[in-house]
Design an enzyme around this catalytic site. Structure first.
Site, short mmCIF file in Angstrom:
data_model
loop_
_atom_site.label_atom_id
_atom_site.label_comp_id
_atom_site.label_asym_id
_atom_site.label_seq_id
_atom_site.Cartn_x
_atom_site.Cartn_y
_atom_site.Cartn_z
N LYS A 46 0.80 -1.22 0.00
CA LYS A 46 0.00 0.00 0.00
C LYS A 46 0.84 1.27 0.00
O LYS A 46 0.28 2.36 -0.13
CB LYS A 46 -0.95 -0.01 1.19
N1 PMP Z 1 -3.05 -8.02 1.86
C1 PMP Z 1 -2.99 -7.10 2.85
C2 PMP Z 1 -2.19 -7.43 4.07
C3 PMP Z 1 -3.68 -5.89 2.73
O1 PMP Z 1 -3.63 -4.99 3.73
C4 PMP Z 1 -4.44 -5.65 1.57
C5 PMP Z 1 -5.22 -4.37 1.45
N2 PMP Z 1 -6.30 -4.31 2.34
C6 PMP Z 1 -4.50 -6.63 0.58
C7 PMP Z 1 -3.77 -7.79 0.75
C8 PMP Z 1 -5.41 -6.51 -0.62
O2 PMP Z 1 -5.09 -5.46 -1.44
P1 PMP Z 1 -6.22 -4.70 -2.27
O3 PMP Z 1 -6.88 -3.74 -1.33
O4 PMP Z 1 -5.45 -3.99 -3.33
O5 PMP Z 1 -7.19 -5.68 -2.79
#
Ligand code: PMP
Length: 310
Positions: A46
């Site tokens: 992120k």
């Molecule tokens: N894995 C983790 C540890 C995350 O924090 C996130 C985001 N919430 C994701 C996967 C999934 O990413 P996305 O929001 O882009 O689907």
């Protein structure tokens, strides 16, 4: 490598290759690659999104000097946005369901953010509603809203997708990734489809998420799983959704630490379970790519490596 800001270390993460030598399920001649996104400076995938959301907000004139950024987050997006906001000198408020990872909450605070809690039972939907309310009440504020903002998939379309192709060329048989907001999955999927329309796209969710039609309920795997179908998935030709139990996800998370030295979070463990199931059914010579989104040390208080119930 000399850099002039911590934000310059975001992206260009390594890819770890696994073969038959590491996992018997991987046919000889095939390879499974894990993009080590937990090695970003904020500890997750992120960080890329944080930079993109702030850059887009400034470009669109929605952020000016002194604008407070408000965002609902399980934590990793908050850390990424906080890093980007620091670089731009902007204050941040994050709305977090109360019992989500305490380490992530401490890290957001360490980066100067203020936190507002919502009841854990209301899930991320409760945090979204509260963040919208705070945004309405605060005049000079900006709500990027990762769950709806097209800058979310674009961040991955423009950074992560090209990095995968840079390392592997267009010979990627399958892309396997967890779905939270759906930004990572859909952004990378669109990029890969543009290079190779045959690429298989496998979305990963924990049991308790609804993508495979199951009932919505709580789960221990953090960061993935949805209570509603993410808007970003519209128009993506998903080959399959893979639903992983907490037990399978945590067992794999521990195995990756203990046997391979990868200190990753439980969504990475779940993605690995799904990626191994995918590669096992593909012919020899296939290349499967998955993502390890974040680091395991942010879940130590949840005994990610020491729990014995699963
Ligand atoms: N894995 C983790 C540890 C995350 O924090 C996130 C985001 N919430 C994701 C996967 C999934 O990413 P996305 O929001 O882009 O689907």
């Amino acid at each position: 490598m000399i850099i002039d800001s911590i934000q310059a270390a975001i992206g260009d993460t390594p890819m770890l290759r696994f073969t038959h030598q590491h996992f018997a399920e991987i046919p000889e001649g095939s390879a499974l690659y894990a993009k080590l996104e937990y090695l970003n400076p904020g500890g997750s995938i992120k960080d890329r999104l944080g930079m993109y959301l702030v850059k887009e907000g400034i470009a669109q004139g929605k952020i000016s000097t002194g604008t407070t950024i408000i965002e609902p987050t399980a934590g990793n997006t908050g850390i990424g946005v906080a890093l980007a906001a620091l670089a731009a000198g902007l204050p941040t408020i994050f709305v977090v369901p109360e019992k989500f990872s305490l380490e992530k909450q401490a890290l957001m605070r360490a980066l100067g953010a203020k936190l507002v809690h919502t009841p854990t039972s209301e899930g991320i939907s409760g945090a979204i509603a509260k963040a919208k309310q705070l945004h309405e009440e605060m005049a000079d504020s900006y709500l990027p809203l990762q769950f709806e903002n097209p800058a979310n998939p674009e961040a991955y379309y423009h950074t992560l997708g090209p990095e995968l192709v840079e390392d592997l060329g267009d010979e990627i048989t399958s892309f396997v990734a967890g779905i939270g907001s759906g930004g990572t999955f859909s952004g990378v999927a669109r990029y890969l489809l543009g290079r190779n329309p045959e690429v298989r796209l496998i979305g990963v969710e924990p049991e308790g998420s609804i993508l495979n039609g199951g009932a919505s309920h709580g789960h221990e795997i953090e960061g993935i799983g949805v209570e509603f179908i993410p808007a970003f998935l519209e128009g993506i030709p998903v080959s399959d959704f893979s639903t992983i139990s907490d037990a399978e996800g945590f067992a794999m998370t521990r195995k990756l630490a203990k046997e391979h030295g990868a200190l990753i979070g439980s969504s990475s463990g779940a993605a690995m379970v799904a990626a191994l199931a995918e590669i096992a059914k593909l012919p020899a010579g296939s290349q499967v790519v998955t993502i390890f989104p974040d680091a395991g040390d942010r879940y130590l208080s949840k005994e990610i490596y020491s729990r014995t119930d699963y």
